[in-house]
Scaffold this motif. Structure first.
Motif, PDB file in Angstrom:
ATOM      1  N   GLN A 152      25.584  -7.790  34.570  1.00  0.00           N
ATOM      2  CA  GLN A 152      26.689  -6.849  34.691  1.00  0.00           C
ATOM      3  C   GLN A 152      27.029  -6.557  36.144  1.00  0.00           C
ATOM      4  O   GLN A 152      28.128  -6.100  36.431  1.00  0.00           O
ATOM      5  CB  GLN A 152      26.354  -5.558  33.948  1.00  0.00           C
ATOM      6  N   HIS A 153      26.121  -6.838  37.064  1.00  0.00           N
ATOM      7  CA  HIS A 153      26.357  -6.545  38.483  1.00  0.00           C
ATOM      8  C   HIS A 153      27.077  -7.685  39.204  1.00  0.00           C
ATOM      9  O   HIS A 153      27.880  -7.440  40.099  1.00  0.00           O
ATOM     10  CB  HIS A 153      25.035  -6.235  39.177  1.00  0.00           C
ATOM     11  N   THR A 154      26.789  -8.932  38.790  1.00  0.00           N
ATOM     12  CA  THR A 154      27.361 -10.081  39.491  1.00  0.00           C
ATOM     13  C   THR A 154      28.455 -10.784  38.704  1.00  0.00           C
ATOM     14  O   THR A 154      29.278 -11.483  39.271  1.00  0.00           O
ATOM     15  CB  THR A 154      26.271 -11.109  39.824  1.00  0.00           C
ATOM     16  N   GLY A 155      28.428 -10.661  37.372  1.00  0.00           N
ATOM     17  CA  GLY A 155      29.366 -11.375  36.522  1.00  0.00           C
ATOM     18  C   GLY A 155      28.684 -12.550  35.850  1.00  0.00           C
ATOM     19  O   GLY A 155      27.503 -12.820  36.061  1.00  0.00           O
ATOM     20  N   ALA A 156      29.432 -13.244  35.003  1.00  0.00           N
ATOM     21  CA  ALA A 156      28.900 -14.391  34.263  1.00  0.00           C
ATOM     22  C   ALA A 156      29.126 -15.666  35.068  1.00  0.00           C
ATOM     23  O   ALA A 156      30.235 -15.948  35.501  1.00  0.00           O
ATOM     24  CB  ALA A 156      29.579 -14.501  32.904  1.00  0.00           C
ATOM     25  N   GLU A 157      28.060 -16.422  35.238  1.00  0.00           N
ATOM     26  CA  GLU A 157      28.152 -17.719  35.918  1.00  0.00           C
ATOM     27  C   GLU A 157      28.597 -18.798  34.946  1.00  0.00           C
ATOM     28  O   GLU A 157      29.364 -19.679  35.288  1.00  0.00           O
ATOM     29  CB  GLU A 157      26.786 -18.138  36.473  1.00  0.00           C
ATOM     30  N   SER A 158      28.041 -18.729  33.714  1.00  0.00           N
ATOM     31  CA  SER A 158      28.308 -19.781  32.732  1.00  0.00           C
ATOM     32  C   SER A 158      28.103 -19.236  31.328  1.00  0.00           C
ATOM     33  O   SER A 158      27.404 -18.242  31.124  1.00  0.00           O
ATOM     34  CB  SER A 158      27.375 -20.976  32.968  1.00  0.00           C
ATOM     35  N   ILE A 159      28.742 -19.925  30.374  1.00  0.00           N
ATOM     36  CA  ILE A 159      28.541 -19.634  28.957  1.00  0.00           C
ATOM     37  C   ILE A 159      28.360 -20.947  28.217  1.00  0.00           C
ATOM     38  O   ILE A 159      28.841 -21.994  28.656  1.00  0.00           O
ATOM     39  CB  ILE A 159      29.715 -18.838  28.331  1.00  0.00           C
ATOM     40  N   VAL A 160      27.660 -20.862  27.075  1.00  0.00           N
ATOM     41  CA  VAL A 160      27.493 -22.019  26.204  1.00  0.00           C
ATOM     42  C   VAL A 160      28.050 -21.656  24.833  1.00  0.00           C
ATOM     43  O   VAL A 160      27.708 -20.620  24.275  1.00  0.00           O
ATOM     44  CB  VAL A 160      26.009 -22.434  26.074  1.00  0.00           C
ATOM     45  N   MET A 161      28.903 -22.509  24.324  1.00  0.00           N
ATOM     46  CA  MET A 161      29.413 -22.376  22.958  1.00  0.00           C
ATOM     47  C   MET A 161      28.585 -23.338  22.105  1.00  0.00           C
ATOM     48  O   MET A 161      28.799 -24.546  22.147  1.00  0.00           O
ATOM     49  CB  MET A 161      30.898 -22.725  22.901  1.00  0.00           C
ATOM     50  N   SER A 162      27.619 -22.773  21.354  1.00  0.00           N
ATOM     51  CA  SER A 162      26.659 -23.597  20.616  1.00  0.00           C
ATOM     52  C   SER A 162      26.939 -23.719  19.135  1.00  0.00           C
ATOM     53  O   SER A 162      26.071 -24.121  18.373  1.00  0.00           O
ATOM     54  CB  SER A 162      25.249 -23.018  20.786  1.00  0.00           C
ATOM     55  N   GLN A 163      28.121 -23.338  18.707  1.00  0.00           N
ATOM     56  CA  GLN A 163      28.491 -23.395  17.292  1.00  0.00           C
ATOM     57  C   GLN A 163      27.635 -22.470  16.435  1.00  0.00           C
ATOM     58  O   GLN A 163      27.366 -22.758  15.278  1.00  0.00           O
ATOM     59  CB  GLN A 163      28.396 -24.827  16.752  1.00  0.00           C
ATOM     60  N   VAL A 164      27.207 -21.327  17.010  1.00  0.00           N
ATOM     61  CA  VAL A 164      26.387 -20.393  16.236  1.00  0.00           C
ATOM     62  C   VAL A 164      27.116 -19.082  15.930  1.00  0.00           C
ATOM     63  O   VAL A 164      26.684 -18.343  15.061  1.00  0.00           O
ATOM     64  CB  VAL A 164      25.031 -20.098  16.919  1.00  0.00           C
ATOM     65  N   TYR A 165      28.200 -18.792  16.627  1.00  0.00           N
ATOM     66  CA  TYR A 165      28.976 -17.583  16.342  1.00  0.00           C
ATOM     67  C   TYR A 165      30.254 -17.986  15.619  1.00  0.00           C
ATOM     68  O   TYR A 165      31.062 -18.748  16.146  1.00  0.00           O
ATOM     69  CB  TYR A 165      29.314 -16.823  17.628  1.00  0.00           C
ATOM     70  N   GLU A 166      30.427 -17.467  14.412  1.00  0.00           N
ATOM     71  CA  GLU A 166      31.547 -17.875  13.562  1.00  0.00           C
ATOM     72  C   GLU A 166      32.910 -17.459  14.098  1.00  0.00           C
ATOM     73  O   GLU A 166      33.925 -18.017  13.688  1.00  0.00           O
ATOM     74  CB  GLU A 166      31.344 -17.320  12.154  1.00  0.00           C
ATOM     75  N   ASP A 167      32.951 -16.526  15.024  1.00  0.00           N
ATOM     76  CA  ASP A 167      34.229 -16.061  15.554  1.00  0.00           C
ATOM     77  C   ASP A 167      34.668 -16.811  16.811  1.00  0.00           C
ATOM     78  O   ASP A 167      35.746 -16.548  17.342  1.00  0.00           O
ATOM     79  CB  ASP A 167      34.164 -14.554  15.832  1.00  0.00           C
TER      80      ASP A 167
END
Length: 149
Positions: free
Chosen positions: A40-55
């Motif tokens: 929360q202090h620096t921000g997000a560097e990366s994300i992974v979309m792993s097909q585990v969240y239905e939305d």
């Protein structure tokens, strides 16, 4: 280890990796399990979309990325409302700062006949909302658009 925003090393969009460990070793996405790297202090560097969240939704011009939390690890179903935790706040911080976020997506590689993680490139968080997801629980949804330098 300091946060790295933007491309890492000589990796380019389209590069594939066989495992989360390979992603970690490359520096593209350091957590082996978490889908959001950052704070929360620096921000997000990366994300992974792993097909585990239905939305989650991946489209050519926009990604809808479901925040972290509330999912049963055994069934994969959303079972509780998500909270505004450190990782979700990291994506909000990225929206505030405009820092690019590396996006990696789990896809099926036909040549290898296996699931791989593909580096999709840099995106910017352009919006967020707390909404009811497909399972009826509250989830954080983050809108990301391709970063245009």
């Amino acid at each position: 280890m300091p946060s790295i925003f933007g491309h890492v090393g000589s990796y380019l969009p389209g590069d594939t990796f066989r495992s989360r460990l390979e992603l970690r070793l490359s520096g593209l996405h350091r957590p082996v399990r978490a889908g959001i790297a950052g704070s929360q202090h620096t921000g997000a560097e990366s994300i992974v979309m792993s097909q585990v969240y239905e939305d989650d939704v991946f489209a050519e011009d926009e990604i809808i990325y479901t925040g972290q939390g509330g999912r049963d690890l055994k069934t994969g179903h959303q079972t509780t409302d998500q909270t505004l935790n450190d990782r979700n706040l990291a994506l909000m911080k990225s929206q505030e700062t405009g820092q690019p976020v590396r996006v990696i997506r789990k896809v099926y590689d036909e040549e290898r006949a296996e699931q791989v993680f593909r580096y999709e490139g840099l995106y910017r968080v352009v919006g967020h909302a707390y909404e009811l997801g497909k399972s009826g629980f509250g989830v954080w949804k983050f809108r990301l658009h391709p970063a245009r330098n």
